[in-house]
Design a protein around this motif. Structure first.
Motif, PDB file in Angstrom:
ATOM      1  N   THR A  38      36.453  25.763  47.742  1.00  0.00           N
ATOM      2  CA  THR A  38      36.827  24.888  46.634  1.00  0.00           C
ATOM      3  C   THR A  38      38.328  24.964  46.447  1.00  0.00           C
ATOM      4  N   GLU A  39      38.922  23.802  46.228  1.00  0.00           N
ATOM      5  CA  GLU A  39      40.342  23.714  45.905  1.00  0.00           C
ATOM      6  C   GLU A  39      40.462  23.116  44.513  1.00  0.00           C
ATOM      7  N   LEU A  40      41.282  23.731  43.690  1.00  0.00           N
ATOM      8  CA  LEU A  40      41.604  23.201  42.372  1.00  0.00           C
ATOM      9  C   LEU A  40      43.088  22.863  42.358  1.00  0.00           C
ATOM     10  N   GLN A 106      25.975  32.703  42.863  1.00  0.00           N
ATOM     11  CA  GLN A 106      25.329  31.806  41.903  1.00  0.00           C
ATOM     12  C   GLN A 106      26.211  31.480  40.698  1.00  0.00           C
ATOM     13  N   HIS A 107      27.282  32.223  40.500  1.00  0.00           N
ATOM     14  CA  HIS A 107      28.142  32.010  39.341  1.00  0.00           C
ATOM     15  C   HIS A 107      29.391  31.186  39.672  1.00  0.00           C
ATOM     16  N   ALA A 108      29.643  30.942  40.949  1.00  0.00           N
ATOM     17  CA  ALA A 108      30.901  30.315  41.354  1.00  0.00           C
ATOM     18  C   ALA A 108      31.123  28.955  40.710  1.00  0.00           C
ATOM     19  N   ASN A 109      30.131  28.090  40.738  1.00  0.00           N
ATOM     20  CA  ASN A 109      30.317  26.750  40.183  1.00  0.00           C
ATOM     21  C   ASN A 109      30.678  26.819  38.702  1.00  0.00           C
ATOM     22  N   LEU A 112      34.254  28.198  38.307  1.00  0.00           N
ATOM     23  CA  LEU A 112      35.271  27.209  38.661  1.00  0.00           C
ATOM     24  C   LEU A 112      35.417  26.158  37.564  1.00  0.00           C
ATOM     25  N   GLU A 113      34.302  25.722  37.020  1.00  0.00           N
ATOM     26  CA  GLU A 113      34.363  24.732  35.945  1.00  0.00           C
ATOM     27  C   GLU A 113      35.002  25.321  34.685  1.00  0.00           C
ATOM     28  N   GLN A 114      34.751  26.591  34.417  1.00  0.00           N
ATOM     29  CA  GLN A 114      35.370  27.225  33.254  1.00  0.00           C
ATOM     30  C   GLN A 114      36.883  27.360  33.446  1.00  0.00           C
ATOM     31  N   ILE A 115      37.311  27.667  34.672  1.00  0.00           N
ATOM     32  CA  ILE A 115      38.746  27.735  34.974  1.00  0.00           C
ATOM     33  C   ILE A 115      39.387  26.376  34.704  1.00  0.00           C
ATOM     34  N   ARG A 116      38.757  25.313  35.174  1.00  0.00           N
ATOM     35  CA  ARG A 116      39.286  23.955  34.947  1.00  0.00           C
ATOM     36  C   ARG A 116      39.381  23.655  33.452  1.00  0.00           C
ATOM     37  N   THR A 117      38.313  23.945  32.721  1.00  0.00           N
ATOM     38  CA  THR A 117      38.270  23.679  31.280  1.00  0.00           C
ATOM     39  C   THR A 117      39.342  24.476  30.543  1.00  0.00           C
TER      40      THR A 117
END
Length: 139
Positions: A38-40, A106-109, A112-117
């Motif tokens: 994944t790239e952010l 299982q926690h990665a998605n 990653l979404e929490q990092i974005r938020t």
């Protein structure tokens, strides 16, 4: 450090063209496996003016990224542009975070979404681009 558009395009082409050889080499490695990549893409221009500083991003990384991906990640610097929701073309310095993780994470998605938020909230950003792919890796 800022990179010219030509440098970024050349580097991107080299990664795409050279990726086949690297992928073939990894596929031949006896200990290789398929992982998620994944790239952010974090823009650093602040809506009120100014830019997210190196220290601010380092603090964000230490608090929000490292605890979620303690095994490691790569941070790259670049420049780019995008069209905002209001239609304006925004050119800005950016930070690209590359995270490789096993599909069993299982926690990665959610992480990653929490990092974005968190980044959007903390630095008043309209968006953080996310790309996902699969990569064959060997350590």
């Amino acid at each position: 450090m800022r990179f010219s558009r030509r440098f970024v395009l050349t580097a991107a082409a080299a990664m795409v063209l050279g990726g086949g050889a690297a992928s073939a080499a990894a596929a031949d490695a006896p200990d290789s496996s398929l992982w998620k990549r994944t790239e952010l893409y974090f823009g650093t221009s602040k809506p009120g003016g100014g830019e997210v500083s190196e220290k601010e991003f380092a603090d964000f990384s230490a608090k929000d990224i490292t605890p979620r991906f303690p095994d490691g990640f790569t941070q790259l610097e670049g420049t780019g542009q995008w069209r905002s929701g209001g239609g304006a073309v925004v050119r800005e310095h950016s930070i690209v975070l590359v995270v490789l993780y096993p599909p069993t994470n299982q926690h990665a998605n959610g992480d990653l979404e929490q990092i974005r938020t968190d980044y959007k909230h903390l630095f008043d950003q309209e968006s953080v681009l996310r790309t996902d792919s699969t990569a064959r890796v060997s350590f």
